[in-house]
Design a protein around this motif. Structure first.
Motif, short mmCIF file in Angstrom:
data_model
loop_
_atom_site.label_atom_id
_atom_site.label_comp_id
_atom_site.label_asym_id
_atom_site.label_seq_id
_atom_site.Cartn_x
_atom_site.Cartn_y
_atom_site.Cartn_z
N THR A 59 0.82 -1.22 0.00
CA THR A 59 0.00 0.00 0.00
C THR A 59 0.86 1.28 0.00
OG1 THR A 59 -0.08 0.10 2.41
CG2 THR A 59 -1.85 -1.15 1.31
N GLY A 60 2.17 1.11 -0.01
CA GLY A 60 3.05 2.28 0.01
C GLY A 60 3.69 2.51 1.37
N SER A 61 3.27 1.75 2.40
CA SER A 61 4.02 1.76 3.66
C SER A 61 4.38 0.30 3.96
CB SER A 61 3.21 2.37 4.81
OG SER A 61 1.91 1.88 4.81
N LEU A 62 5.31 0.07 4.86
CA LEU A 62 5.75 -1.32 5.05
C LEU A 62 4.55 -2.20 5.40
CD1 LEU A 62 8.07 -3.37 5.10
CD2 LEU A 62 8.27 -2.92 7.57
N TYR A 63 3.77 -1.76 6.39
CA TYR A 63 2.49 -2.42 6.69
C TYR A 63 1.41 -1.34 6.68
CZ TYR A 63 4.91 -6.73 7.54
OH TYR A 63 5.67 -7.86 7.34
N ALA A 64 0.21 -1.73 6.26
CA ALA A 64 -0.86 -0.74 6.08
C ALA A 64 -1.21 -0.06 7.40
CB ALA A 64 -2.09 -1.43 5.49
N TYR A 65 -1.08 -0.77 8.55
CA TYR A 65 -1.46 -0.17 9.83
C TYR A 65 -0.65 1.09 10.11
CZ TYR A 65 2.61 -1.46 12.72
OH TYR A 65 3.87 -1.54 13.25
N MET A 66 0.56 1.15 9.53
CA MET A 66 1.46 2.27 9.83
C MET A 66 0.90 3.60 9.34
SD MET A 66 5.02 0.31 9.07
CE MET A 66 5.68 -0.84 10.30
N ASP A 67 -0.05 3.53 8.42
CA ASP A 67 -0.68 4.73 7.88
C ASP A 67 -2.03 5.01 8.49
OD1 ASP A 67 0.94 5.91 6.13
OD2 ASP A 67 -0.02 5.14 4.31
N MET A 68 -2.42 4.21 9.47
CA MET A 68 -3.81 4.26 9.93
C MET A 68 -4.00 4.82 11.32
SD MET A 68 -5.03 0.54 8.58
CE MET A 68 -6.72 0.69 9.07
N ASP A 69 -2.89 5.01 12.05
CA ASP A 69 -2.99 5.48 13.42
C ASP A 69 -3.77 4.48 14.29
OD1 ASP A 69 -2.49 7.26 15.45
OD2 ASP A 69 -4.39 8.33 15.15
N VAL A 70 -3.70 3.22 13.92
CA VAL A 70 -4.30 2.14 14.72
C VAL A 70 -3.26 1.03 14.76
CG1 VAL A 70 -6.07 0.34 14.77
CG2 VAL A 70 -6.68 2.64 14.04
N THR A 71 -2.95 0.57 15.96
CA THR A 71 -1.95 -0.49 16.08
C THR A 71 -2.61 -1.77 16.57
OG1 THR A 71 -0.29 1.18 16.57
CG2 THR A 71 0.28 -1.08 17.14
N PRO A 72 -2.41 -2.88 15.87
CA PRO A 72 -3.02 -4.13 16.32
C PRO A 72 -2.20 -4.75 17.46
CG PRO A 72 -1.72 -4.52 14.35
CD PRO A 72 -1.61 -3.04 14.64
N ASP A 73 -2.76 -5.80 18.06
CA ASP A 73 -2.02 -6.58 19.06
C ASP A 73 -1.29 -7.74 18.40
OD1 ASP A 73 -3.13 -5.23 21.49
OD2 ASP A 73 -4.98 -5.93 20.55
N ILE A 74 -1.86 -8.18 17.27
CA ILE A 74 -1.27 -9.28 16.50
C ILE A 74 -1.36 -8.88 15.03
CG2 ILE A 74 -1.44 -11.72 15.86
CD1 ILE A 74 -2.80 -12.31 18.50
N LEU A 75 -0.30 -9.13 14.28
CA LEU A 75 -0.33 -8.85 12.84
C LEU A 75 0.18 -10.09 12.12
CD1 LEU A 75 0.89 -5.69 10.98
CD2 LEU A 75 1.84 -7.90 10.35
N THR A 76 -0.48 -10.44 11.02
CA THR A 76 0.02 -11.57 10.24
C THR A 76 0.54 -11.07 8.90
OG1 THR A 76 -2.22 -12.02 9.43
CG2 THR A 76 -1.45 -13.29 11.33
N THR A 77 1.60 -11.71 8.45
CA THR A 77 2.27 -11.33 7.21
C THR A 77 2.61 -12.60 6.45
OG1 THR A 77 4.12 -9.98 6.36
CG2 THR A 77 4.59 -11.27 8.32
N ALA A 78 2.63 -12.54 5.13
CA ALA A 78 3.05 -13.68 4.30
C ALA A 78 3.24 -13.12 2.89
CB ALA A 78 2.04 -14.82 4.35
N LYS A 79 2.80 -13.84 1.89
CA LYS A 79 2.87 -13.38 0.49
C LYS A 79 4.17 -12.60 0.20
CE LYS A 79 -2.08 -13.28 -0.67
NZ LYS A 79 -2.18 -14.17 -1.81
N GLY A 80 4.09 -11.27 0.18
CA GLY A 80 5.20 -10.44 -0.28
C GLY A 80 6.49 -10.60 0.52
N ILE A 81 6.39 -11.03 1.75
CA ILE A 81 7.60 -11.03 2.59
C ILE A 81 8.66 -12.00 2.06
CG2 ILE A 81 6.77 -12.70 4.31
CD1 ILE A 81 8.24 -10.92 6.41
N GLY A 82 8.24 -13.02 1.33
CA GLY A 82 9.22 -13.96 0.77
C GLY A 82 9.57 -13.63 -0.67
N GLY A 83 8.94 -12.62 -1.25
CA GLY A 83 9.24 -12.24 -2.63
C GLY A 83 9.05 -13.39 -3.61
#
Ligand SMILES: Cc1ncc(COP(=O)(O)O)c(C=O)c1O
Length: 402
Positions: free
Chosen positions: A233-257
């Motif tokens: 989305t243009g930031s490392l994780y979308a939450y970083m642009d939202m002013d909302v921080t989760p307690d748990i975040l899941t990542t996959a897909k793009g992280i392994g290129g």
């Protein structure tokens, strides 16, 4: 041993019939161009469903993978390895999280997140706090737990009883989520932008409300950033642009290129519920995957790289809107960064499959997000000329159907 000759017809013969891939067999890719057995070249605006963030066979990733391949392939989690430790540290340094659990896919990362949330609620509040609130239209993977939490009924029909204790409400509906979250809620799981659901972003006020509800009810907020993460989305994780921080975040897909890997990130207090023996994975933390992901993060999490994503996103949106005008197939383009959906309208409604098929025929790979949205998720470093050429081919494909 060289790969023996195989054909597209062999796919239909030897695989379980749950996929219907495009008519060519793809053999080689470099950057955003892929070549098929037919000899035809395709421009890739799909990137393996938002996976190949640096394109195909990115030289930096090939170098890291080759170096690791001649060093150490696999150990199991009975032994620690350097790439996995470095990756976990890198994720912690770049995000809100203090601790990481590594997996092989998005569904497994979500499975871990949901199990951790229930275990945390059990540890801190007792056996009755286990409900998960999630959203209609959401997608979280294909395991039984993740199809149960996902908001698309078709994916859980016919597989026996779903996992109990899950409440689905409409996305962006403040009142509905307000009545669903209670003292029995262990977690709310949401995508910051619903990807498979049609590139539908969370209203900022809605995301804030969900965070407040979680705080008020001592429930965890899980952000599924499997598709939205790693620069998409243009930031490392979308939450970083939202002013909302989760307690748990899941990542996959793009992280392994393009190399299979996922992860679940969380805070130290929440992580403490995964005591020894509570969860695990044979391949999670594999050194080959971890070394590639470490390199992907260091390339993507750079202001000039992310700035380019935002610039290219502007080109993508402008050109998509122009194609919508010239073809009459859509007038709305949704999404953020290099992740956009053209919403089909009028006579074109329901025809995303036809457009993806005609696109492939015309030499461009595009995705669908349901019957009504043509989705684009190219490599984040796609050259401007490839983006332009791919979109020209898409426009020709839509005209050919008109
Ligand atoms: C938001 C989201 N979560 C989870 C998944 C599942 O990931 P995987 O297919 O790697 O299991 C996907 C895949 O499309 C996704 O988009």
């Amino acid at each position: 041993m060289a790969i023996p000759p195989v054909s597209r017809a062999d796919f239909d013969q030897y695989f379980t019939p749950n996929y219907a891939p495009a008519p060519d067999v793809l053999v080689e890719g470099h950057g955003s161009r892929v070549v098929g057995q037919s000899g035809k070249e395709y421009i890739d605006l799909a990137a393996g469903i938002a996976v190949n963030v640096l394109g195909h066979a990115a030289p930096e990733l090939v170098a890291v993978l080759e170096a690791q391949a001649s060093k150490l392939w696999h150990l199991s989690n009975a032994y620690a390895n350097e790439p996995a430790i470095a990756l976990a540290r890198s994720l912690v340094e770049r995000t809100f999280a203090d601790r990481v659990f590594l997996t092989n896919s998005g569904a497994e990362a979500n499975e871990a997140a949901l199990k951790l949330a229930r275990r945390w609620a059990h540890d801190h509040h007792g056996a009755d706090k286990y409900e998960i609130v999630s959203f209609n239209g959401s997608f979280h993977g294909r395991t039984l737990f993740t199809v149960s939490v996902g908001g698309q009924e078709a994916y859980r029909t016919g597989f026996g009883p779903a996992i109990p204790g899950i409440i689905h409400v409409d996305y962006n509906d403040m009142d509905a989520v307000g009545s669903a979250v209670s003292g029995r809620t262990a977690a709310v799981m949401m995508e910051p932008v619903q990807g498979e659901g049609g590139l539908v972003p969370a209203d900022p006020a809605f995301a804030h409300r969900v965070r407040e509800l979680c705080n008020a009810n001592d429930a965890l907020l899980i952000f599924d950033e499997v598709q939205s993460g790693v620069g998409r989305t243009g930031s490392l994780y979308a939450y970083m642009d939202m002013d909302v921080t989760p307690d748990i975040l899941t990542t996959a897909k793009g992280i392994g290129g393009g190399f299979p890997i996922g992860g679940m990130l969380t805070t130290d207090p929440v992580a403490q519920s995964f005591v020894i023996g509570t969860h695990g994975s044979t391949f999670g933390g594999n050194p080959l995957a971890a070394s590639v992901a470490l390199e992907v993060l260091s390339i993507v999490d750079d202001p000039s790289f992310l700035g380019e994503v935002v610039r290219k996103a502007g080109l993508l949106r402008t050109r998509l809107l122009a194609i919508g005008q010239s073809t009459g197939a859509w007038s709305e383009v949704r999404g953020k960064g290099l992740w956009m959906g053209a919403v089909l309208s009028g006579d074109w409604e329901g025809r995303s499959k036809d457009i993806a098929g005609a696109g492939f025929e015309a030499g461009v790979m595009v995705l669908r997000a349901g019957a009504n949205v043509v989705r684009l998720a190219p490599a984040l470093n796609i050259p401007d000329e490839d983006l332009e050429e791919g979109l020209n081919r898409l426009e020709a494909a839509v005209h050919s159907l008109g």
